[in-house]
Design a protein around this motif. Structure first.
Motif, PDB file in Angstrom:
ATOM      1  N   CYS A   1      -3.631  -0.045  -2.530  1.00  0.00           N
ATOM      2  CA  CYS A   1      -2.898  -1.295  -2.324  1.00  0.00           C
ATOM      3  C   CYS A   1      -2.934  -2.146  -3.588  1.00  0.00           C
ATOM      4  O   CYS A   1      -3.909  -2.125  -4.344  1.00  0.00           O
ATOM      5  CB  CYS A   1      -3.494  -2.086  -1.154  1.00  0.00           C
ATOM      6  SG  CYS A   1      -3.502  -1.166   0.400  1.00  0.00           S
TER       7      CYS A   1
ATOM      8  N   CYS B   1       0.849  -1.192   0.000  1.00  0.00           N
ATOM      9  CA  CYS B   1       0.000   0.000   0.000  1.00  0.00           C
ATOM     10  C   CYS B   1       0.886   1.243   0.000  1.00  0.00           C
ATOM     11  O   CYS B   1       1.845   1.335   0.785  1.00  0.00           O
ATOM     12  CB  CYS B   1      -0.922   0.007   1.218  1.00  0.00           C
ATOM     13  SG  CYS B   1      -1.960  -1.469   1.351  1.00  0.00           S
TER      14      CYS B   1
ATOM     15  N   SER C   1       2.604  -3.331   3.900  1.00  0.00           N
ATOM     16  CA  SER C   1       1.609  -4.401   3.871  1.00  0.00           C
ATOM     17  C   SER C   1       1.176  -4.670   5.298  1.00  0.00           C
ATOM     18  O   SER C   1       1.993  -4.665   6.220  1.00  0.00           O
ATOM     19  CB  SER C   1       2.189  -5.671   3.250  1.00  0.00           C
ATOM     20  OG  SER C   1       2.592  -5.445   1.914  1.00  0.00           O
TER      21      SER C   1
END
Length: 658
Positions: free
Chosen positions: A185, A142, A165
């Motif tokens: 993400c 992300c 993450s």
């Protein structure tokens, strides 16, 4: 009339033939059938033994289970592995009795930094996730930071240090959707985790995401029961994907092995010899007895038959009691051959599927006489499914109501599958029109929804008057024709309700979101369980929302909970479908309030305080005819607040709730 001498001669001949075959075939029973040997339960070294409906690929033959139940062994963990949706799941435990298995993602067990990369997809598999779970969502790479006020679980070794993450529980994602960087993400994966409820999330705060994944979850499966076959000394297997009971002397198409199919013991030759000798002695004694007896009867017959009237009736048929019962059960119901229904559904073409459930799939078909039908094909022809089959036929055969689906017939007992043939209702289900693929606000105005509620209540009132509990009332089981007339369907969970009891004690069954909490808590089924489920349908009609939606906030996942809270807090208007005209049409506002008030009473946790279905139907009819109206205390509909309701535990009920 058959002469006694003929009976004796035939009997004697049959005894001799039996002894001959018995002695001739005895050596064959001393060697086990290869398929019986091949399907001996196996293990991977640790964990549960694997047997039907599963089989270990490479260690057991494929005919020892069903194709979709193949397992492998994890050489490191020594545990069986189930592969689904591109992920491997280690099986820690199997309960063949409850048809459930406890699994954990294999990455979480062998990888210090596991990263599940696929969502669990169980479509068109025999498995479903046990309801006792919550979703743990993993967001990979992300670009945005997660908010500080939401508990997250960092994925420490995601492989990309510049991007982040992390894991988070799905409810938190929905609750903070605008803040979470899910849109930034690269990947989002949902992993089921066993939990007793959302309250368990607090217990996970001190865990790492690896510890959370190692909790695993429970899967249930649907397959032929092996209980009867195992009990008779056999082992279950398949032949061309059809269930067979593998017995020591060969496969049987029925569920059990005969008594002489049990595995031989070390003294079997001695026992067979003793049995054969005893049989010969018994045959000799029986022959002498019958010879003397029939000689006397023959003499008596010759001296007296001329004085007696001729008996034109024959002996009773040698049909088995099971066949007789089946014929008796199916009186007045047309029996269809498997081939006839196979042709009607174009060989059960998947494109003709109308829907499926826990017990079977429904197909559209067209009979030779031109009638369109719905053919329900039960998944497996085993004891549990056969019981379901007989239950539906027995109940539906005796019922006649304009708002109940009509049963045209069923497959014969000799059919390879258990099939039910219903009238085809062409306009889909209520669920389809409220929040499914056919959802269209203009096609379901409030007047039509109220009509649907009245007709459904009328059908349930009729069932209860017939001492029958539907047991699975939900919008998916309310079919609609082209004029939106109701046909209540799927009585697979119905039970004949004993007239001398107030409830039936049985394990909870039904659909999540519709199950009576009192029934779930006390295992006591009553007609008030249908009243509760129907109240959920009423709230679906008002809101156009599904009964369960895990993307909603925790307190609103179940529509019934949402409805009770909204009504108590005078916020009914927040959940009314805007297309109904609640704010602009006084009559709509009045009737929606009255129906919601009725639903509120039906959702009471204490079943004894709920109204009976007869009262529910009568109240809905009055609301439909008069705009609103009953003995209920309805708030002034012209005010801004939707209605005033008391607590569900203290509300005063003004009717006979028996």
């Amino acid at each position: 009339m058959i002469p006694p001498c003929f009976c004796y001669t035939s009997l004697h001949k049959n005894f001799v033939t039996f002894i001959f075959h018995f002695i001739l075939l005895t050596p064959q029973t001393l060697s086990l059938d290869p398929k019986f040997k091949a399907c001996e339960p196996k293990s991977c070294g640790k964990g549960p033994e694997i047997s039907f409906p599963f089989y270990l690929s490479g260690r057991q033959k494929s005919f020892c289970g069903y194709p979709s139940f193949d397992l492998t062994c994890d050489d490191e963990q020594k545990l069986p592995v189930l592969g689904i949706s591109g992920e491997d799941y280690l099986i820690n435990n199997i309960s063949y009795l409850t048809q459930s298995l406890q699994v954990v993602n294999a990455r979480a067990s062998r990888d210090p930094c596991p990263s599940p990369m696929h969502n669990l997809t169980l479509h068109r598999t025999p498995f479903l996730v046990n309801p006792s779970y919550i979703n743990f969502s993993m967001l990979y790479n992300c670009s945005d930071h997660p908010p500080d006020d939401i508990p997250t679980y960092p994925l420490a070794c995601s492989g990309n240090t510049s991007l982040r993450s992390f894991g988070v529980f799905q409810r938190e994602i929905k609750g903070k959707e605008k803040k979470l960087p899910s849109g930034s993400c690269q990947k989002l994966v949902h992993v089921p985790v066993s939990a007793s409820g959302w309250s368990d999330v607090k217990l996970f705060l001190d865990m790492t995401y690896v510890d959370i994944l190692k909790r695993g979850f429970v899967l249930n499966w649907t397959a032929h029961s092996c209980f009867l076959c195992n009990s008779s000394g056999g082992r279950c297997g398949t032949d061309d994907k059809e269930f067979v009971c593998l017995c020591p002397d060969g496969p049987k198409i029925h569920d059990t092995c005969s008594r002489n199919d049990l595995p031989p013991d070390p003294n079997v030759k001695l026992k067979v010899g003793i049995g054969a000798a005893a049989g010969v002695v018994g045959l000799t004694a029986a022959s002498i007895f019958w010879f003397v007896y029939h000689r006397r009867k023959t003499k008596s017959y010759r001296t007296s038959s001329a004085l007696l009237p001729r008996n034109l009736s024959s002996d009773p048929s040698s049909k088995s009691s099971d066949v007789e019962k089946a014929e008796e059960l199916l009186v007045g119901v047309r029996l269809f051959s498997y081939e006839e229904l196979e042709e009607a559904t174009n060989n059960f073409d998947p494109s003709k599927e109308l829907g499926d459930g826990g017990f079977g799939t429904v197909y559209y078909g067209k009979l030779k006489d031109g009638r369109s039908v719905a053919v329900k094909r039960l998944f497996d022809n085993n004891f549990k499914r056969a019981e379901q089959f007989r239950n539906e036929v027995e109940i539906l055969t005796g019922l006649r109501h304009p708002n109940l689906v009509t049963l045209f017939g069923c497959s014969s007992k000799q059919s390879r599958d258990l099939l039910l043939v219903y009238e085809y209702v062409a306009n889909g289900t209520l669920a389809d029109h409220l929040h499914g693929p056919q959802a269209n606000p203009s096609s379901l105005p409030w007047s039509t929804r109220l009509k649907i509620a009245v007709e459904t209540a009328s059908a349930l009132k009729y069932l209860h008057a017939s001492k029958i509990i539907h047991r699975d009332v939900k919008s998916n089981n309310i079919l609609l024709d082209q004029n939106f007339n109701v046909k209540v369907a799927d009585f697979g969970l119905s039970r004949l309700f004993p007239m001398d009891r107030t409830h039936v004690s049985t394990a909870p069954q039904g659909t999540p979101g519709y199950v009576d909490p009192d029934y779930h808590l006390c295992y006591q089924l009553s007609n008030k369980s249908d009243v509760y489920s129907f109240a959920v349908v009423l709230m679906e009609l008002i809101s156009s929302l599904p009964a369960v939606d895990i993307t909603r906030p925790r307190q609103e996942i179940n529509l019934s909970n949402m409805a009770v809270v909204k009504i108590q807090n005078h916020k009914l208007h927040e959940m009314v479908d805007p297309s109904l005209g609640f704010d602009t049409d006084t009559r709509v506002r009045q009737t929606v309030i009255a129906v919601a008030e009725l639903a509120f009473q039906c959702l009471l946790s204490d079943k004894d305080l709920r109204p009976c279905m007869s009262h529910v139907q009568e109240t809905l009819t009055r609301i439909q005819n008069n705009g609103f109206g009953s003995e209920m205390d309805v708030a002034d509909v012209n005010k801004s607040g939707p209605l005033v309701a008391q607590s569900p535990d203290s509300v005063i009920v003004k009717w006979d709730s028996k």
